[in-house]
Design a protein around this motif. Structure first.
Motif, short mmCIF file in Angstrom:
data_model
loop_
_atom_site.label_atom_id
_atom_site.label_comp_id
_atom_site.label_asym_id
_atom_site.label_seq_id
_atom_site.Cartn_x
_atom_site.Cartn_y
_atom_site.Cartn_z
N GLY A 149 0.81 -1.22 0.00
CA GLY A 149 0.00 0.00 0.00
C GLY A 149 0.84 1.26 0.00
N GLY A 150 0.27 2.30 0.63
CA GLY A 150 0.98 3.58 0.72
C GLY A 150 0.87 4.42 -0.53
N PHE A 151 -0.06 4.09 -1.43
CA PHE A 151 -0.28 4.87 -2.65
C PHE A 151 -1.75 5.26 -2.71
N PRO A 152 -2.11 6.29 -3.48
CA PRO A 152 -3.51 6.71 -3.56
C PRO A 152 -4.42 5.58 -4.03
N GLY A 153 -5.55 5.41 -3.34
CA GLY A 153 -6.52 4.39 -3.72
C GLY A 153 -6.14 2.98 -3.33
N ALA A 154 -5.14 2.82 -2.47
CA ALA A 154 -4.63 1.48 -2.15
C ALA A 154 -5.71 0.57 -1.57
N GLU A 155 -6.56 1.11 -0.71
CA GLU A 155 -7.57 0.25 -0.07
C GLU A 155 -8.50 -0.39 -1.10
N ARG A 156 -8.98 0.43 -2.04
CA ARG A 156 -9.88 -0.12 -3.06
C ARG A 156 -9.15 -1.07 -4.00
N ILE A 157 -7.98 -0.65 -4.46
CA ILE A 157 -7.24 -1.45 -5.44
C ILE A 157 -6.83 -2.80 -4.86
N LEU A 158 -6.23 -2.78 -3.66
CA LEU A 158 -5.79 -4.03 -3.06
C LEU A 158 -6.98 -4.89 -2.64
N GLY A 159 -8.10 -4.23 -2.31
CA GLY A 159 -9.31 -4.99 -2.02
C GLY A 159 -9.80 -5.75 -3.24
N GLN A 160 -9.70 -5.11 -4.41
CA GLN A 160 -10.12 -5.79 -5.65
C GLN A 160 -9.20 -6.95 -6.02
N PHE A 161 -7.93 -6.89 -5.59
CA PHE A 161 -7.05 -8.05 -5.81
C PHE A 161 -7.62 -9.28 -5.13
N GLU A 162 -8.28 -9.09 -3.99
CA GLU A 162 -8.79 -10.23 -3.22
C GLU A 162 -10.20 -10.62 -3.63
N THR A 163 -11.07 -9.61 -3.89
CA THR A 163 -12.47 -9.89 -4.17
C THR A 163 -12.80 -9.87 -5.64
N GLY A 164 -11.90 -9.32 -6.45
CA GLY A 164 -12.17 -9.16 -7.87
C GLY A 164 -12.92 -7.87 -8.14
N ALA A 165 -12.96 -7.48 -9.40
CA ALA A 165 -13.70 -6.28 -9.82
C ALA A 165 -14.96 -6.71 -10.55
N GLU A 166 -15.96 -5.84 -10.56
CA GLU A 166 -17.23 -6.18 -11.21
C GLU A 166 -17.12 -6.16 -12.73
N ARG A 167 -16.15 -5.40 -13.27
CA ARG A 167 -15.98 -5.34 -14.72
C ARG A 167 -14.51 -5.54 -15.07
N THR A 168 -14.24 -5.89 -16.33
CA THR A 168 -12.89 -6.22 -16.76
C THR A 168 -12.66 -5.76 -18.20
N ARG A 169 -11.47 -5.24 -18.46
CA ARG A 169 -11.09 -4.92 -19.84
C ARG A 169 -10.76 -6.21 -20.58
N VAL A 170 -11.31 -6.38 -21.77
CA VAL A 170 -11.09 -7.59 -22.56
C VAL A 170 -10.85 -7.23 -24.02
N GLY A 171 -10.32 -8.18 -24.76
CA GLY A 171 -10.29 -8.07 -26.21
C GLY A 171 -11.65 -8.43 -26.76
N LEU A 172 -12.00 -7.86 -27.91
CA LEU A 172 -13.30 -8.11 -28.52
C LEU A 172 -13.10 -8.36 -30.01
#
Length: 379
Positions: free
Chosen positions: A275-298
């Motif tokens: 951590g120790g960077f802006p937005g660390a809580e949300r970003i590191l939380g998503q590492f564990e729980t995943g994000a609701e959306r994802t960038r993909v190739g189409l």
């Protein structure tokens, strides 16, 4: 509306006009979108031989620790980025991200360890904001030097090594993400073996006064052609590389953007500098729980390109949008339309069938693996 007289000019502006480039306003600069060869031929020439791109509009920034210890500069920079900057070895560089307090991306950049200072290349449209961010966060411990007047060129393609080594033989010894100071026909240059095309190649930083001469020297090789912003965009899209402002922005987290690889273990939960960077809580939380959306190739099913802003649906009729295309066009090397965008993580598996709504019609489009064209970096 900007006129050409209002726009900034790179050290290669006169050369672009001499070569017959079609110019356009981009990030406040008058830049070449294409040359007489045309976008498709420029794209294919880069993949087959070598292309020379003017990227002098990008921002070059140096960071020096007041203590004289580059590790102090690296740790200071880590306060505004989730990247393991302290782990970048001398003579190497790494892809980086600036994050905001909400976990979104304020810009992406490259950072190199130059032995006694850090060397950053940031996006043209964000460079003044990036400079202000660095000055606000690091000025107590570091000296920040903007070098926005320097030239920067990218030489990309399978013949790039041979073309550059004719004037700087040491270029042959470099591998992907190496950074060195080289003499190119008597001009002092900072050279990285990297780029934005998916091809092997180099980015070459020069004093403004040397840039035109070295560009002409490289273009005197019949294998090297001038390449504009149009082909630069199609090349990076085929390579699955993000364009800031399209594929990533202030509302996109690194996890949503499928850029988890850019955050090394040292900065993640349990890491030595967690951590120790802006937005660390949300970003590191998503590492564990995943994000609701994802960038993909189409991958569109037909021959019609699907452009940025097109909405994606689960069904060929009715329903509400589930995603959006952020970059799209025809891939000259792929031989078909290619795109990237965001979909719910539950629909992000390769092969998932979706529909893109183009001019009132639903067109088949499938989630595809990235990149569309395999990279050829010299590792």
């Amino acid at each position: 509306m900007n006129t050409s007289a209002d726009l900034l000019k790179t050290p290669l502006h006169s050369l672009h006009l001499e070569l017959g480039a079609r110019m356009m306003a981009f990030a406040g600069y008058d830049m070449p979108v294409q040359y007489p060869m045309g976008v498709m031929k420029e794209h294919l020439h880069t993949r087959a031989e070598a292309g020379l791109f003017d990227v002098s509009h990008m921002g070059q920034i140096l960071i020096r620790a007041k203590s004289g210890d580059i590790r102090d500069a690296a740790l200071a920079l880590e306060s505004v980025t989730p990247v393991d900057v302290a782990g970048v070895a001398p003579g190497r560089q790494r892809y980086g991200l600036f994050t905001n307090e909400a976990g979104g991306l304020s810009d992406d950049f490259m950072v190199a360890n130059r032995g006694d200072h850090l060397y950053l290349v940031v996006n043209a449209a964000c460079k003044h904001e990036d400079l202000a961010r660095l000055q606000a966060a690091l000025s107590d411990s570091c000296e920040i030097e903007a070098q926005f007047d320097r030239g920067l060129m990218a030489l990309q393609g399978p013949e790039a090594e041979s073309a550059l080594a004719a004037y700087a033989p040491e270029a042959e010894d470099m591998r992907f993400m190496d950074v060195r100071e080289l003499s190119i026909a008597g001009a002092r240059a900072i050279v990285s073996r990297s780029g934005y095309s998916g091809e092997d190649g180099y980015e070459i930083s020069l004093d403004a006064d040397d840039t035109d001469r070295i560009a002409r020297l490289l273009l005197s090789d019949e294998r090297v052609a001038p390449i504009g912003l149009g082909a630069r965009d199609s090349l990076r899209l085929e390579a699955g590389l993000c364009l800031y402002g399209n594929d990533i922005d202030e509302t996109t987290t690194p996890v949503e953007a499928n850029l988890k690889w850019a955050i090394q273990k040292a900065r993640r939960k349990g890491g030595e500098r967690e951590g120790g960077f802006p937005g660390a809580e949300r970003i590191l939380g998503q590492f564990e729980t995943g994000a609701e959306r994802t960038r993909v190739g189409l991958q569109p099913a037909g021959k019609a390109p699907v452009r940025a802003g097109v909405e994606l649906f689960e069904s060929d009729t009715g329903g509400t949008p589930v995603g959006v295309v952020t970059s799209g066009g025809f891939g000259p090397s792929a031989g078909n339309p290619v795109a990237m965008g965001y979909v719910p993580t539950a629909l992000s598996a390769t092969g998932t069938q979706l529909y893109a709504e183009v001019r009132g019609k639903r067109l088949e489009i499938a989630v595809a693996a990235l990149p569309f064209v395999q990279s050829t970096y010299k590792r």
